[in-house]
Write a protein that holds these residues in place. Structure first.
Motif, PDB file in Angstrom:
ATOM      1  N   HIS A   1      -5.483  -1.718  -1.089  1.00 37.37           N
ATOM      2  CA  HIS A   1      -5.130  -1.048  -2.342  1.00 37.37           C
ATOM      3  C   HIS A   1      -5.451   0.439  -2.327  1.00 37.37           C
ATOM      4  O   HIS A   1      -5.004   1.183  -3.197  1.00 37.37           O
ATOM      5  CB  HIS A   1      -5.855  -1.717  -3.509  1.00 37.37           C
ATOM      6  CG  HIS A   1      -7.344  -1.716  -3.393  1.00 37.37           C
ATOM      7  ND1 HIS A   1      -8.011  -2.462  -2.461  1.00 37.37           N
ATOM      8  CD2 HIS A   1      -8.294  -1.046  -4.094  1.00 37.37           C
ATOM      9  CE1 HIS A   1      -9.315  -2.258  -2.597  1.00 37.37           C
ATOM     10  NE2 HIS A   1      -9.509  -1.414  -3.574  1.00 37.37           N
ATOM     11  N   TYR A   2      -6.199   0.887  -1.323  1.00 44.32           N
ATOM     12  CA  TYR A   2      -6.551   2.300  -1.216  1.00 44.32           C
ATOM     13  C   TYR A   2      -5.871   2.974  -0.023  1.00 44.32           C
ATOM     14  O   TYR A   2      -6.161   4.128   0.289  1.00 44.32           O
ATOM     15  CB  TYR A   2      -8.075   2.444  -1.056  1.00 44.32           C
ATOM     16  CG  TYR A   2      -8.647   1.641   0.104  1.00 44.32           C
ATOM     17  CD1 TYR A   2      -8.595   2.121   1.409  1.00 44.32           C
ATOM     18  CD2 TYR A   2      -9.216   0.396  -0.110  1.00 44.32           C
ATOM     19  CE1 TYR A   2      -9.094   1.380   2.472  1.00 44.32           C
ATOM     20  CE2 TYR A   2      -9.724  -0.354   0.946  1.00 44.32           C
ATOM     21  CZ  TYR A   2      -9.659   0.143   2.231  1.00 44.32           C
ATOM     22  OH  TYR A   2     -10.142  -0.589   3.283  1.00 44.32           O
ATOM     23  N   SER A   3      -4.971   2.267   0.667  1.00 43.73           N
ATOM     24  CA  SER A   3      -4.446   2.745   1.943  1.00 43.73           C
ATOM     25  C   SER A   3      -3.459   3.896   1.829  1.00 43.73           C
ATOM     26  O   SER A   3      -3.213   4.593   2.805  1.00 43.73           O
ATOM     27  CB  SER A   3      -3.783   1.590   2.708  1.00 43.73           C
ATOM     28  OG  SER A   3      -4.734   0.638   3.114  1.00 43.73           O
ATOM     29  N   SER A   4      -2.861   4.098   0.660  1.00 41.15           N
ATOM     30  CA  SER A   4      -1.874   5.162   0.485  1.00 41.15           C
ATOM     31  C   SER A   4      -1.710   5.449  -0.997  1.00 41.15           C
ATOM     32  O   SER A   4      -2.199   4.696  -1.845  1.00 41.15           O
ATOM     33  CB  SER A   4      -0.520   4.744   1.082  1.00 41.15           C
ATOM     34  OG  SER A   4       0.005   3.633   0.392  1.00 41.15           O
ATOM     35  N   GLY A   5      -0.985   6.523  -1.296  1.00 45.06           N
ATOM     36  CA  GLY A   5      -0.742   6.870  -2.692  1.00 45.06           C
ATOM     37  C   GLY A   5       0.020   5.806  -3.452  1.00 45.06           C
ATOM     38  O   GLY A   5      -0.374   5.415  -4.555  1.00 45.06           O
ATOM     39  N   PRO A   6       1.162   5.298  -2.912  1.00 47.60           N
ATOM     40  CA  PRO A   6       1.871   4.228  -3.617  1.00 47.60           C
ATOM     41  C   PRO A   6       0.996   3.004  -3.870  1.00 47.60           C
ATOM     42  O   PRO A   6       1.104   2.373  -4.919  1.00 47.60           O
ATOM     43  CB  PRO A   6       3.027   3.902  -2.652  1.00 47.60           C
ATOM     44  CG  PRO A   6       3.286   5.185  -1.946  1.00 47.60           C
ATOM     45  CD  PRO A   6       1.924   5.800  -1.752  1.00 47.60           C
ATOM     46  N   ALA A   7       0.139   2.673  -2.913  1.00 44.42           N
ATOM     47  CA  ALA A   7      -0.779   1.544  -3.116  1.00 44.42           C
ATOM     48  C   ALA A   7      -1.698   1.811  -4.304  1.00 44.42           C
ATOM     49  O   ALA A   7      -1.953   0.917  -5.125  1.00 44.42           O
ATOM     50  CB  ALA A   7      -1.598   1.296  -1.853  1.00 44.42           C
ATOM     51  N   GLY A   8      -2.179   3.041  -4.412  1.00 46.74           N
ATOM     52  CA  GLY A   8      -3.038   3.387  -5.535  1.00 46.74           C
ATOM     53  C   GLY A   8      -2.335   3.288  -6.869  1.00 46.74           C
ATOM     54  O   GLY A   8      -2.919   2.837  -7.864  1.00 46.74           O
ATOM     55  N   VAL A   9      -1.051   3.698  -6.906  1.00 46.73           N
ATOM     56  CA  VAL A   9      -0.266   3.602  -8.140  1.00 46.73           C
ATOM     57  C   VAL A   9      -0.152   2.153  -8.589  1.00 46.73           C
ATOM     58  O   VAL A   9      -0.412   1.808  -9.750  1.00 46.73           O
ATOM     59  CB  VAL A   9       1.133   4.203  -7.934  1.00 46.73           C
ATOM     60  CG1 VAL A   9       2.029   3.899  -9.133  1.00 46.73           C
ATOM     61  CG2 VAL A   9       1.046   5.711  -7.722  1.00 46.73           C
ATOM     62  N   VAL A  10       0.233   1.285  -7.678  1.00 45.02           N
ATOM     63  CA  VAL A  10       0.446  -0.120  -8.022  1.00 45.02           C
ATOM     64  C   VAL A  10      -0.874  -0.797  -8.367  1.00 45.02           C
ATOM     65  O   VAL A  10      -0.963  -1.565  -9.335  1.00 45.02           O
ATOM     66  CB  VAL A  10       1.160  -0.848  -6.864  1.00 45.02           C
ATOM     67  CG1 VAL A  10       1.142  -2.356  -7.071  1.00 45.02           C
ATOM     68  CG2 VAL A  10       2.596  -0.359  -6.758  1.00 45.02           C
ATOM     69  N   TYR A  11      -1.897  -0.536  -7.593  1.00 47.09           N
ATOM     70  CA  TYR A  11      -3.193  -1.159  -7.878  1.00 47.09           C
ATOM     71  C   TYR A  11      -3.693  -0.746  -9.261  1.00 47.09           C
ATOM     72  O   TYR A  11      -4.242  -1.556 -10.014  1.00 47.09           O
ATOM     73  CB  TYR A  11      -4.211  -0.774  -6.819  1.00 47.09           C
ATOM     74  CG  TYR A  11      -5.575  -1.376  -7.061  1.00 47.09           C
ATOM     75  CD1 TYR A  11      -5.798  -2.733  -6.865  1.00 47.09           C
ATOM     76  CD2 TYR A  11      -6.636  -0.581  -7.492  1.00 47.09           C
ATOM     77  CE1 TYR A  11      -7.041  -3.298  -7.094  1.00 47.09           C
ATOM     78  CE2 TYR A  11      -7.891  -1.136  -7.724  1.00 47.09           C
ATOM     79  CZ  TYR A  11      -8.087  -2.486  -7.520  1.00 47.09           C
ATOM     80  OH  TYR A  11      -9.322  -3.040  -7.757  1.00 47.09           O
ATOM     81  N   GLY A  12      -3.493   0.514  -9.607  1.00 50.41           N
ATOM     82  CA  GLY A  12      -3.924   1.001 -10.904  1.00 50.41           C
ATOM     83  C   GLY A  12      -3.210   0.332 -12.062  1.00 50.41           C
ATOM     84  O   GLY A  12      -3.741   0.265 -13.170  1.00 50.41           O
ATOM     85  N   SER A  13      -2.017  -0.211 -11.813  1.00 49.43           N
ATOM     86  CA  SER A  13      -1.275  -0.876 -12.885  1.00 49.43           C
ATOM     87  C   SER A  13      -1.895  -2.210 -13.253  1.00 49.43           C
ATOM     88  O   SER A  13      -1.648  -2.731 -14.337  1.00 49.43           O
ATOM     89  CB  SER A  13       0.179  -1.101 -12.445  1.00 49.43           C
ATOM     90  OG  SER A  13       0.261  -2.137 -11.478  1.00 49.43           O
ATOM     91  N   GLY A  14      -2.661  -2.809 -12.356  1.00 45.41           N
ATOM     92  CA  GLY A  14      -3.312  -4.076 -12.643  1.00 45.41           C
ATOM     93  C   GLY A  14      -2.526  -5.312 -12.249  1.00 45.41           C
ATOM     94  O   GLY A  14      -2.987  -6.434 -12.459  1.00 45.41           O
ATOM     95  N   TYR A  15      -1.347  -5.143 -11.651  1.00 42.32           N
ATOM     96  CA  TYR A  15      -0.533  -6.296 -11.295  1.00 42.32           C
ATOM     97  C   TYR A  15      -1.063  -7.063 -10.079  1.00 42.32           C
ATOM     98  O   TYR A  15      -0.819  -8.263  -9.947  1.00 42.32           O
ATOM     99  CB  TYR A  15       0.912  -5.862 -11.022  1.00 42.32           C
ATOM    100  CG  TYR A  15       1.765  -5.782 -12.269  1.00 42.32           C
ATOM    101  CD1 TYR A  15       2.162  -6.932 -12.937  1.00 42.32           C
ATOM    102  CD2 TYR A  15       2.191  -4.549 -12.768  1.00 42.32           C
ATOM    103  CE1 TYR A  15       2.942  -6.864 -14.079  1.00 42.32           C
ATOM    104  CE2 TYR A  15       2.972  -4.467 -13.914  1.00 42.32           C
ATOM    105  CZ  TYR A  15       3.347  -5.635 -14.566  1.00 42.32           C
ATOM    106  OH  TYR A  15       4.126  -5.569 -15.698  1.00 42.32           O
ATOM    107  N   VAL A  16      -1.749  -6.352  -9.164  1.00 40.48           N
ATOM    108  CA  VAL A  16      -2.196  -6.995  -7.924  1.00 40.48           C
ATOM    109  C   VAL A  16      -3.702  -6.781  -7.768  1.00 40.48           C
ATOM    110  O   VAL A  16      -4.140  -5.669  -7.477  1.00 40.48           O
ATOM    111  CB  VAL A  16      -1.460  -6.427  -6.695  1.00 40.48           C
ATOM    112  CG1 VAL A  16      -1.849  -7.222  -5.437  1.00 40.48           C
ATOM    113  CG2 VAL A  16       0.048  -6.452  -6.903  1.00 40.48           C
ATOM    114  N   PRO A  17      -4.515  -7.825  -7.939  1.00 38.89           N
ATOM    115  CA  PRO A  17      -5.962  -7.675  -7.778  1.00 38.89           C
ATOM    116  C   PRO A  17      -6.350  -7.509  -6.311  1.00 38.89           C
ATOM    117  O   PRO A  17      -5.580  -7.816  -5.391  1.00 38.89           O
ATOM    118  CB  PRO A  17      -6.522  -8.987  -8.348  1.00 38.89           C
ATOM    119  CG  PRO A  17      -5.405  -9.956  -8.237  1.00 38.89           C
ATOM    120  CD  PRO A  17      -4.136  -9.178  -8.379  1.00 38.89           C
ATOM    121  N   THR A  18      -7.577  -7.037  -6.087  1.00 40.11           N
ATOM    122  CA  THR A  18      -8.034  -6.672  -4.743  1.00 40.11           C
ATOM    123  C   THR A  18      -7.927  -7.819  -3.751  1.00 40.11           C
ATOM    124  O   THR A  18      -7.414  -7.656  -2.637  1.00 40.11           O
ATOM    125  CB  THR A  18      -9.490  -6.174  -4.812  1.00 40.11           C
ATOM    126  OG1 THR A  18      -9.560  -5.083  -5.726  1.00 40.11           O
ATOM    127  CG2 THR A  18      -9.966  -5.735  -3.443  1.00 40.11           C
TER     128      THR A  18
END
Length: 503
Positions: free
Chosen positions: A454-471
């Motif tokens: 979830h921290y590997s790239s900017g797009p990953a950060g965007v999606v993780y921040g939305s809350g749809y995909v937990p760690t």
């Protein structure tokens, strides 16, 4: 939070800046770091810097080499730990290099700011502004929803094609994913009753679409030299090692495995991370309504589309027409300025572009200096010694796997490219790997690992921040998706590059 994001909100290293880069549900505000945590981070950075600084220079390395290596590694560690924003970290590292005499301020420290690869990225950030400011990117995405949006798989393919179309002129993969694709995904998911609020709700549709968009973005980023900010740097480091990569040669090598991966990944994700909702019959109608509300293409959208097509043609034919890729990009910026699709005010407000200039200018200068001082050759020889005696394809496979999965330690595509690309390329070539094949393969990998965590790239950060995909789910799904990419790019990509005579 606004439903779109400008490129200025995307960090040049593929991570999310302080302004944020998301849509839909805003990520929770991060708690300010404690003073103890900050002190520990600074101490770790100083410890690494000093420890490497004190290593006696090996044979063949300039006396200043290990000093530069210490400052460089300390800067990379600071990019990972983030005690300060990215550009600030780079400037602190540059100041340390100059004040200690490791880099001469007049001859060495500022050379990265004159590098054409850096300015290619900056110019492409401004071009990407045109897609967002005119609304052309959103229009393209909605059009594909009208054609492909009757199922969750169709929606995913529509977003994939949108990402592919925008990729050649959008070096901020975060702006592409966060500014165009994800806002539409979030809207579609919510209309279908899929929100991040409960596991049942998010798995209904939003989790699948969001995670698939991240994995697709890694593929489109790998397909073009100008699709991710770190790619021109990889080409620059390859050139430093005597391997020339053009926009056209990169795209030609990536086009077949890239298209196959784009065709497979959305379907593969229905098996790895399936949505509960498979049919979305209302989505095309809603997209048509939004297109109707937007009206016919505006003058700005028409000019942006024409400029984009012209840029693609000039980039593709650059080697035949002797056109420099950076010069072509600036012609595109000039055209948008003359036609007033962009204004200087728009460009001045693009913090991502100017942060890119500072960040890349410093790190390119440092990496170039390390090469000149003999440090990269020494490390490359050391790494190649670890796989010495093996057939080149076995040695390369081992190096490629290490390069791919060591990204679990990085929070930025570009930080790893700057820190490790030249070293692994040198080691692979020393082990007998064909240089062009190795340079392009490591270039592709520098994008494909962006969906691992979830921290590997900017797009990953965007999606993780939305809350749809937990760690926990992200690590499992990201790893399985990486295996899909590795198989496709190894088998299909390797065979295609053999046909092209690259190995």
């Amino acid at each position: 939070m606004a439903s779109s994001v400008s490129p200025s909100a995307a960090a040049p290293n593929g991570s999310v800046t302080e302004k944020g880069a998301g849509a839909g549900t805003a990520p929770p505000a991060a708690a300010p770091p404690s003073s103890t945590g900050m002190i520990l981070k600074v101490l770790a950075i100083l410890l690494v810097t000093v420890a490497v600084w004190l290593i006696p220079p090996p044979e063949g390395v300039d006396p200043r080499g290990m000093h530069m290596a210490g400052i460089f590694l300390g800067t990379i560690l600071a990019l990972i730990l983030q005690p300060l924003p990215t550009a600030s970290v780079a400037l602190v590292g540059l100041a340390a290099a100059m004040i200690t005499g490791t880099m001469d301020p007049g001859k060495e420290a500022l050379t990265g700011f004159g590098n054409s690869a850096v300015w290619l990225i900056v110019a492409a950030f401004f071009i990407a502004d045109g897609f967002l400011l005119t609304g052309l990117g959103r229009r393209i995405a909605l059009w594909f929803v009208t054609k492909l949006g009757k199922s969750s798989l169709g929606l995913s393919y529509g977003m994939a094609v949108t990402d592919l179309i925008l990729a050649p002129a959008t070096p901020s993969n975060t702006a592409r994913a966060g500014g165009v694709v994800f806002p539409i995904i979030s809207s579609l998911a919510r209309v279908q009753g899929s929100t991040p609020d409960t596991p049942e709700s998010r798995r209904r549709l939003g989790a699948y679409l969001s995670m698939t968009a991240v994995q697709v973005n890694t593929i489109t980023s790998a397909m073009f030299l100008t699709a991710m900010a770190g790619n021109p740097l990889a080409a620059k480091f390859a050139a430093d090692n005597g391997v020339q990569i053009t926009w056209g040669s990169w795209a030609l090598a990536a086009i077949v495995p890239g298209l196959v991966a784009l065709a497979v990944m959305p379907w593969a994700m229905t098996k790895i991370y399936p949505p509960e909702l498979t049919k979305t019959p209302d989505a095309p109608g809603r997209a048509r309504e939004q297109l109707h509300q937007a009206g016919p293409m505006s003058r700005g959208e028409v000019i942006m589309a024409g400029t984009f097509v012209a840029l693609l043609l000039m980039w593709v034919l650059g080697s035949l027409l002797d056109l420099n890729a950076t010069a072509v990009a600036f012609v595109g910026v000039a055209a948008l300025l003359v036609t007033k699709v962009l204004t200087w005010k728009d460009m001045a407000a693009n913090g991502g572009a100017w942060s890119t200039l500072v960040f890349f200018g410093v790190l390119v200068g440092m990496a170039t200096h390390l090469n000149e001082l003999g440090v990269i050759d020494w490390i490359g020889r050391s790494v190649s010694g670890a796989v010495g005696g093996l057939p080149w394809y076995v040695a390369f496979a081992l190096l490629a796997l290490v390069y791919f999965y060591v990204h679990y330690l990085f929070a930025s595509n570009t930080a790893q490219i700057v820190a490790m690309y030249a070293v692994f390329l040198t080691a692979a070539v020393a082990a007998g790997t064909p240089p062009v094949f190795a340079a392009l393969a490591f270039g592709f990998i520098g994008n494909l690992f962006g969906g691992l965590a979830h921290y590997s790239s900017g797009p990953a950060g965007v999606v993780y921040g939305s809350g749809y995909v937990p760690t926990k789910e992200w690590f499992r799904v990201g790893f399985l998706a990486s295996l899909v990419n590795i198989v496709i790019w190894t088998v299909v990509g390797g065979a295609w590059m053999k046909v092209l005579g690259m190995w």
